[in-house]
Design an enzyme around this catalytic site. Structure first.
Site, short mmCIF file in Angstrom:
data_model
loop_
_atom_site.label_atom_id
_atom_site.label_comp_id
_atom_site.label_asym_id
_atom_site.label_seq_id
_atom_site.Cartn_x
_atom_site.Cartn_y
_atom_site.Cartn_z
N LYS A 126 0.97 -1.24 0.20
CA LYS A 126 0.14 -0.23 -0.09
C LYS A 126 0.82 1.23 -0.07
O LYS A 126 0.71 2.30 -0.88
CB LYS A 126 -0.80 0.03 1.33
CG LYS A 126 -2.24 -1.08 1.24
CD LYS A 126 -2.87 -1.23 2.34
CE LYS A 126 -3.79 -2.37 2.23
NZ LYS A 126 -4.33 -2.74 3.42
N GLN A 148 -4.21 -1.31 9.88
CA GLN A 148 -4.09 -2.75 9.10
C GLN A 148 -4.90 -3.80 10.29
O GLN A 148 -4.47 -3.86 11.26
CB GLN A 148 -2.72 -3.13 8.73
CG GLN A 148 -2.80 -4.63 7.82
CD GLN A 148 -3.30 -4.35 6.55
OE1 GLN A 148 -3.61 -3.32 6.04
NE2 GLN A 148 -3.77 -5.69 5.86
N ASP A 199 -10.97 3.10 4.07
CA ASP A 199 -11.07 1.53 3.99
C ASP A 199 -12.74 1.33 3.79
O ASP A 199 -13.13 0.17 3.60
CB ASP A 199 -10.68 1.01 5.49
CG ASP A 199 -9.46 0.05 5.17
OD1 ASP A 199 -9.20 -0.51 4.34
OD2 ASP A 199 -8.91 -0.21 6.31
N1 GUN Z 1 -6.78 -6.76 6.50
C1 GUN Z 1 -7.26 -7.52 5.44
N2 GUN Z 1 -7.71 -6.75 4.38
C2 GUN Z 1 -7.75 -5.55 4.70
C3 GUN Z 1 -8.38 -4.16 4.34
O1 GUN Z 1 -8.42 -4.29 3.10
N3 GUN Z 1 -8.03 -3.15 5.07
C4 GUN Z 1 -7.51 -3.08 6.35
N4 GUN Z 1 -7.30 -2.18 7.07
N5 GUN Z 1 -7.02 -4.41 6.96
C5 GUN Z 1 -7.07 -5.41 6.09
#
Ligand code: GUN
Length: 302
Positions: free
Chosen positions: A54, A98, A121
């Site tokens: 990311k 995350q 998100d």
């Molecule tokens: N963990 C797995 N997929 C995601 C996501 O799309 N966003 C976040 N914040 N954590 C995750």
């Protein structure tokens, strides 16, 4: 018949080029640079690799971008304080924590603490509610479902009136993609069925699907004979089934497998996403798209 392979990697690249242009224009005309913070608690290897990807993408698109690594034993209170700091930082337009978080931290409390206008998100209850209401209400679509919809549309599949079957009912994929596809909107207007671990006859539902979206986290759950000939199959599963040495880097990497047996399914489906290289690259791209949207919103840019 061999299915068209839907390359999320290629579609993601196209969208990133569009975003790069948009970011350059925002900076030139308005002096605004999209800002994204990713918070990682602990060192879960899958989370480290997702967050690194990311950050790499947001740097590549010339965002103001910071990865904030916190120790596994950070207290819930300190994590909430950190989020509050970023909620009040005008350079920051998007905040991502995350998941999963360590057991001693209440995930719900943390997601609720993020300013809904910075929740790129799309996990905050306010944004989940906005998505359910639909129309002009939805602000940030959660990234994986938004990427799935984009892939279906760009693959040329008609969604209006289509039978969409979603396998899995998670908050991150199953529930939101079902909601998105049933909306009265372009690229949606579908008849949606959600099947899950308590469904009596999963096979008969899958067999009806014009568009089959599988997000169960079980390798090879969907059997090739469950697929309607010509259907669009979106495989969201990312199952780590072993390790191998990368030919490119010489390092150990995970062997990934989807929820659908790709080799067999591609002889029946009309179009199918591979794992890896299907839905995965789209998730990160939609996060970038949401961050650009957040920066525009915060600065009243149309
Ligand atoms: N963990 C797995 N997929 C995601 C996501 O799309 N966003 C976040 N914040 N954590 C995750």
């Amino acid at each position: 018949m061999t299915a068209k392979i839907i390359s999320g990697k290629e579609v993601a690249q196209q969208i990133r080029e569009e975003l790069r242009q948009e970011v350059a224009e925002m900076k030139e005309k308005h002096g605004v640079v999209p800002g994204l913070i990713t918070i990682l608690v602990g060192e879960n290897p899958a989370s480290v690799s997702y967050v690194t990807a990311k950050q790499k993408t947001s740097h590549d698109l010339n965002f103001y971008s910071v990865q904030d690594n916190q120790p596994e034993d950070i207290s819930e209170e300190d994590l909430l304080k950190l989020i509050d700091k970023y909620n009040n930082d005008p350079k920051v337009h998007g905040i991502l924590v995350q998941l999963p978080l360590p057991k001693h931290i209440d995930e719900k409390k943390v997601l609720n603490a993020i300013d809904p206008d910075k929740d790129v998100d799309g996990f905050h209850p306010v944004n989940v509610g906005r998505l359910m209401i639909g129309g002009g209400e939805a602000k940030y679509l959660p990234c994986t479902p938004a990427g799935i919809q984009e892939l279906i549309v760009r693959a040329g599949y008609e969604t209006e009136g289509a039978e969409v079957v979603v396998v899995g009912r998670s908050n991150i994929v199953g529930k939101p993609i079902a909601n998105i596809m049933m909306q009265k909107a372009k690229g949606a207007n579908s008849t949606v069925t959600v099947v899950h671990t308590r469904t009596r006859d999963m096979e008969s539902h899958c067999k009806r699907a014009d568009i089959l979206i599988v997000a169960a986290g079980v390798p090879d759950l969907v059997k090739p004979e469950w697929i309607k000939p010509g259907a669009c199959v979106i495989d969201v599963g990312v199952n780590r089934v072993g390790e191998k040495i990368s030919e490119k880097t010489g390092r150990k990497i995970a062997i990934l497998k989807g929820d659908v047996n790709f080799e067999a399914a591609k002889e029946i489906a009309g179009a199918i996403t591979p794992v890896p290289g299907g839905v995965g690259p789209m998730t990160i791209t939609m996060l970038m798209k949401n961050t650009v949207k957040a920066a525009k919103f915060a600065n009243n840019i149309q």
